[in-house]
Design a protein around this motif. Sequence first.
Motif, PDB file in Angstrom:
ATOM      1  N   GLU A 179       0.683  -1.257   0.136  1.00  0.00           N
ATOM      2  CA  GLU A 179      -0.089  -0.144   0.098  1.00  0.00           C
ATOM      3  C   GLU A 179       0.832   1.265   0.009  1.00  0.00           C
ATOM      4  OE1 GLU A 179      -3.493  -0.108   2.636  1.00  0.00           O
ATOM      5  OE2 GLU A 179      -3.233   1.849   2.937  1.00  0.00           O
ATOM      6  N   PRO A 180       0.560   2.248  -0.911  1.00  0.00           N
ATOM      7  CA  PRO A 180       1.290   3.281  -0.902  1.00  0.00           C
ATOM      8  C   PRO A 180       1.288   3.999   0.554  1.00  0.00           C
ATOM      9  CG  PRO A 180      -0.245   3.415  -2.714  1.00  0.00           C
ATOM     10  CD  PRO A 180      -0.727   2.231  -1.696  1.00  0.00           C
ATOM     11  N   GLU A 181       2.569   4.558   1.003  1.00  0.00           N
ATOM     12  CA  GLU A 181       2.612   5.599   2.006  1.00  0.00           C
ATOM     13  C   GLU A 181       3.476   6.519   2.006  1.00  0.00           C
ATOM     14  OE1 GLU A 181       4.345   2.535   4.594  1.00  0.00           O
ATOM     15  OE2 GLU A 181       6.286   2.453   3.990  1.00  0.00           O
ATOM     16  N   VAL A 182       3.347   7.492   2.805  1.00  0.00           N
ATOM     17  CA  VAL A 182       4.089   8.729   3.186  1.00  0.00           C
ATOM     18  C   VAL A 182       5.237   8.230   3.931  1.00  0.00           C
ATOM     19  CG1 VAL A 182       4.158  11.046   4.002  1.00  0.00           C
ATOM     20  CG2 VAL A 182       2.060  10.225   2.947  1.00  0.00           C
ATOM     21  N   THR A 183       6.641   8.588   3.292  1.00  0.00           N
ATOM     22  CA  THR A 183       7.849   8.273   4.421  1.00  0.00           C
ATOM     23  C   THR A 183       8.487   9.487   4.547  1.00  0.00           C
ATOM     24  OG1 THR A 183       9.076   8.105   2.263  1.00  0.00           O
ATOM     25  CG2 THR A 183       8.069   5.986   3.090  1.00  0.00           C
ATOM     26  N   GLN A 184       9.131   9.410   5.939  1.00  0.00           N
ATOM     27  CA  GLN A 184       9.530  10.720   6.376  1.00  0.00           C
ATOM     28  C   GLN A 184      11.264  10.307   6.741  1.00  0.00           C
ATOM     29  OE1 GLN A 184       5.733  12.287   8.851  1.00  0.00           O
ATOM     30  NE2 GLN A 184       7.566  13.733   8.893  1.00  0.00           N
ATOM     31  N   THR A 185      12.060  11.376   6.552  1.00  0.00           N
ATOM     32  CA  THR A 185      13.525  11.088   7.226  1.00  0.00           C
ATOM     33  C   THR A 185      13.787  12.461   7.747  1.00  0.00           C
ATOM     34  OG1 THR A 185      14.264  11.337   5.085  1.00  0.00           O
ATOM     35  CG2 THR A 185      14.126   9.116   5.802  1.00  0.00           C
ATOM     36  N   PRO A 186      14.760  12.331   8.844  1.00  0.00           N
ATOM     37  CA  PRO A 186      15.137  11.437   9.722  1.00  0.00           C
ATOM     38  C   PRO A 186      13.751  11.042  10.580  1.00  0.00           C
ATOM     39  CG  PRO A 186      16.086  13.455  10.578  1.00  0.00           C
ATOM     40  CD  PRO A 186      15.199  13.931   9.274  1.00  0.00           C
ATOM     41  N   SER A 187      13.881   9.945  11.363  1.00  0.00           N
ATOM     42  CA  SER A 187      12.765   9.672  12.222  1.00  0.00           C
ATOM     43  C   SER A 187      13.075  10.460  13.684  1.00  0.00           C
ATOM     44  CB  SER A 187      13.016   8.238  12.593  1.00  0.00           C
ATOM     45  OG  SER A 187      14.141   7.759  13.102  1.00  0.00           O
ATOM     46  N   HIS A 188      14.434  10.900  13.796  1.00  0.00           N
ATOM     47  CA  HIS A 188      14.732  11.736  14.980  1.00  0.00           C
ATOM     48  C   HIS A 188      16.016  12.395  14.726  1.00  0.00           C
ATOM     49  CE1 HIS A 188      15.633  11.790  19.761  1.00  0.00           C
ATOM     50  NE2 HIS A 188      15.002  12.932  19.090  1.00  0.00           N
ATOM     51  N   GLN A 189      15.864  13.860  14.917  1.00  0.00           N
ATOM     52  CA  GLN A 189      16.899  14.750  14.780  1.00  0.00           C
ATOM     53  C   GLN A 189      17.147  15.520  16.046  1.00  0.00           C
ATOM     54  OE1 GLN A 189      17.427  16.391  11.238  1.00  0.00           O
ATOM     55  NE2 GLN A 189      19.251  17.553  11.840  1.00  0.00           N
ATOM     56  N   VAL A 190      18.440  15.550  16.537  1.00  0.00           N
ATOM     57  CA  VAL A 190      18.657  16.321  17.584  1.00  0.00           C
ATOM     58  C   VAL A 190      19.667  17.614  17.340  1.00  0.00           C
ATOM     59  CG1 VAL A 190      19.724  16.509  19.852  1.00  0.00           C
ATOM     60  CG2 VAL A 190      18.704  14.286  19.348  1.00  0.00           C
ATOM     61  N   THR A 191      19.319  18.708  17.416  1.00  0.00           N
ATOM     62  CA  THR A 191      19.907  19.719  17.000  1.00  0.00           C
ATOM     63  C   THR A 191      20.201  20.929  18.050  1.00  0.00           C
ATOM     64  OG1 THR A 191      20.243  21.473  15.258  1.00  0.00           O
ATOM     65  CG2 THR A 191      18.124  21.037  16.369  1.00  0.00           C
ATOM     66  N   GLN A 192      21.086  21.798  17.952  1.00  0.00           N
ATOM     67  CA  GLN A 192      21.332  22.784  19.042  1.00  0.00           C
ATOM     68  C   GLN A 192      20.589  23.885  18.388  1.00  0.00           C
ATOM     69  OE1 GLN A 192      23.433  22.823  21.568  1.00  0.00           O
ATOM     70  NE2 GLN A 192      24.001  20.528  21.201  1.00  0.00           N
ATOM     71  N   MET A 193      20.089  24.612  19.476  1.00  0.00           N
ATOM     72  CA  MET A 193      19.300  25.925  19.254  1.00  0.00           C
ATOM     73  C   MET A 193      20.102  26.810  18.277  1.00  0.00           C
ATOM     74  SD  MET A 193      17.679  28.276  22.153  1.00  0.00           S
ATOM     75  CE  MET A 193      19.304  28.770  22.813  1.00  0.00           C
ATOM     76  N   GLY A 194      19.578  27.315  17.272  1.00  0.00           N
ATOM     77  CA  GLY A 194      19.674  28.081  16.336  1.00  0.00           C
ATOM     78  C   GLY A 194      20.524  27.521  15.000  1.00  0.00           C
ATOM     79  N   GLN A 195      20.518  26.296  14.850  1.00  0.00           N
ATOM     80  CA  GLN A 195      21.012  25.533  13.825  1.00  0.00           C
ATOM     81  C   GLN A 195      19.747  25.443  12.669  1.00  0.00           C
ATOM     82  OE1 GLN A 195      24.338  24.252  13.192  1.00  0.00           O
ATOM     83  NE2 GLN A 195      24.349  25.820  14.828  1.00  0.00           N
ATOM     84  N   GLU A 196      20.164  25.148  11.629  1.00  0.00           N
ATOM     85  CA  GLU A 196      19.076  24.877  10.638  1.00  0.00           C
ATOM     86  C   GLU A 196      18.760  23.496  10.631  1.00  0.00           C
ATOM     87  OE1 GLU A 196      19.387  26.737   6.466  1.00  0.00           O
ATOM     88  OE2 GLU A 196      19.675  24.673   6.012  1.00  0.00           O
ATOM     89  N   VAL A 197      17.826  23.150  10.211  1.00  0.00           N
ATOM     90  CA  VAL A 197      17.152  21.759  10.190  1.00  0.00           C
ATOM     91  C   VAL A 197      16.320  21.576   8.888  1.00  0.00           C
ATOM     92  CG1 VAL A 197      15.567  20.098  11.262  1.00  0.00           C
ATOM     93  CG2 VAL A 197      17.212  21.074  12.594  1.00  0.00           C
ATOM     94  N   ILE A 198      16.547  20.453   8.398  1.00  0.00           N
ATOM     95  CA  ILE A 198      15.736  20.218   7.058  1.00  0.00           C
ATOM     96  C   ILE A 198      15.184  19.008   7.245  1.00  0.00           C
ATOM     97  CG2 ILE A 198      15.698  19.698   4.644  1.00  0.00           C
ATOM     98  CD1 ILE A 198      17.907  21.452   4.154  1.00  0.00           C
ATOM     99  N   LEU A 199      13.655  18.807   7.384  1.00  0.00           N
ATOM    100  CA  LEU A 199      12.801  17.399   7.411  1.00  0.00           C
ATOM    101  C   LEU A 199      12.396  17.081   6.032  1.00  0.00           C
ATOM    102  CD1 LEU A 199      10.852  18.311  10.472  1.00  0.00           C
ATOM    103  CD2 LEU A 199      13.129  17.220  10.449  1.00  0.00           C
ATOM    104  N   ARG A 200      12.464  15.666   5.583  1.00  0.00           N
ATOM    105  CA  ARG A 200      12.454  15.321   4.334  1.00  0.00           C
ATOM    106  C   ARG A 200      10.945  14.568   4.428  1.00  0.00           C
ATOM    107  NH1 ARG A 200      17.512  16.398   4.268  1.00  0.00           N
ATOM    108  NH2 ARG A 200      18.505  17.466   2.478  1.00  0.00           N
ATOM    109  N   CYS A 201      10.404  14.349   3.173  1.00  0.00           N
ATOM    110  CA  CYS A 201       9.160  13.470   3.143  1.00  0.00           C
ATOM    111  C   CYS A 201       9.267  13.120   1.830  1.00  0.00           C
ATOM    112  CB  CYS A 201       7.950  14.514   3.592  1.00  0.00           C
ATOM    113  SG  CYS A 201       6.280  13.876   3.132  1.00  0.00           S
ATOM    114  N   VAL A 202       8.391  11.954   1.550  1.00  0.00           N
ATOM    115  CA  VAL A 202       8.311  11.658   0.100  1.00  0.00           C
ATOM    116  C   VAL A 202       6.700  11.268   0.280  1.00  0.00           C
ATOM    117  CG1 VAL A 202       8.637   9.929  -1.654  1.00  0.00           C
ATOM    118  CG2 VAL A 202      10.711  10.686  -0.326  1.00  0.00           C
ATOM    119  N   PRO A 203       5.938  12.173  -0.315  1.00  0.00           N
ATOM    120  CA  PRO A 203       4.386  11.871  -0.325  1.00  0.00           C
ATOM    121  C   PRO A 203       4.113  10.568  -1.166  1.00  0.00           C
ATOM    122  CG  PRO A 203       4.993  14.299  -0.948  1.00  0.00           C
ATOM    123  CD  PRO A 203       6.199  13.253  -0.995  1.00  0.00           C
ATOM    124  N   ILE A 204       2.906  10.275  -1.361  1.00  0.00           N
ATOM    125  CA  ILE A 204       2.311   9.246  -1.966  1.00  0.00           C
ATOM    126  C   ILE A 204       2.306   9.908  -3.465  1.00  0.00           C
ATOM    127  CG2 ILE A 204       0.283   7.817  -2.629  1.00  0.00           C
ATOM    128  CD1 ILE A 204      -0.351   7.908   0.576  1.00  0.00           C
TER     129      ILE A 204
END
Lengths: 112, 114
Positions: free
Chosen positions: B1-26
């Motif tokens: 069955e098609p699903e939405v996938t996301q990476t990373p599952s968990h990210q720890v970062t320091q305040m002020g840092q840039e973060v990119i969360l990724r997704c592959v939609p259906i």
Amino acid sequence: DQQVKQNSPSLSVQEGRISILNCDYTNSMFDYFLWYKKYPAEGPTFLISISSIKDKNEDGRFTVFLNKSAKHLSLHIVPSQPGDSAVYFCAAIHSGTYKYIFGTGTRLKVLA
Amino acid sequence: EPEVTQTPSHQVTQMGQEVILRCVPISNHLYFYWYRQILGQKVEFLVSFYNNEISEKSEIFDDQFSVERPDGSNFTLKIRSTKLEDSAMYFCASRADLITGELFFGEGSRLTVL
């Protein structure tokens, strides 16, 4: 601005009995409603939906009832199973728009 | 069955840092979303995206946030300078069209800002 409300934060039910989860909304423009189930550290899983042109929709053990005049919907699960223990969110949207509004959730615990 | 996938599952970062969360939609879906859930709180709408532009955003989605669909499959959420209060589960979701009502979610990315 809580347009979708789930007033019961938790509910406990014996296995085999009926679980009834309730949801109220304030925006009369909403015309599509959904129920989601969520386990900890997982994404919400779609369960069942209902359009405002209907007052009932059934899928296996799950039935959703919509009372438009009361702006109220409910999810019935019968018979309840221990695996149904999760947080249940109702959501609403005005079709043709983009934003789904979620309720605050009800934690269901089904006791074996 | 098609699903939405996301990476990373968990990210720890320091305040002020840039973060990119990724997704592959259906794959055949046209509408893409980001929601977030702060621990113990409701699932909150951040932004919706259609036809390579933002279709709607919430008041939470300020200038620190941006979304992009850099290619035909990925959908990203960038937080430019993370704050402690950005710590949450971030859920990507997709929807086939404006007629089909169901919104399908990924498993979420947990962001912890220290």
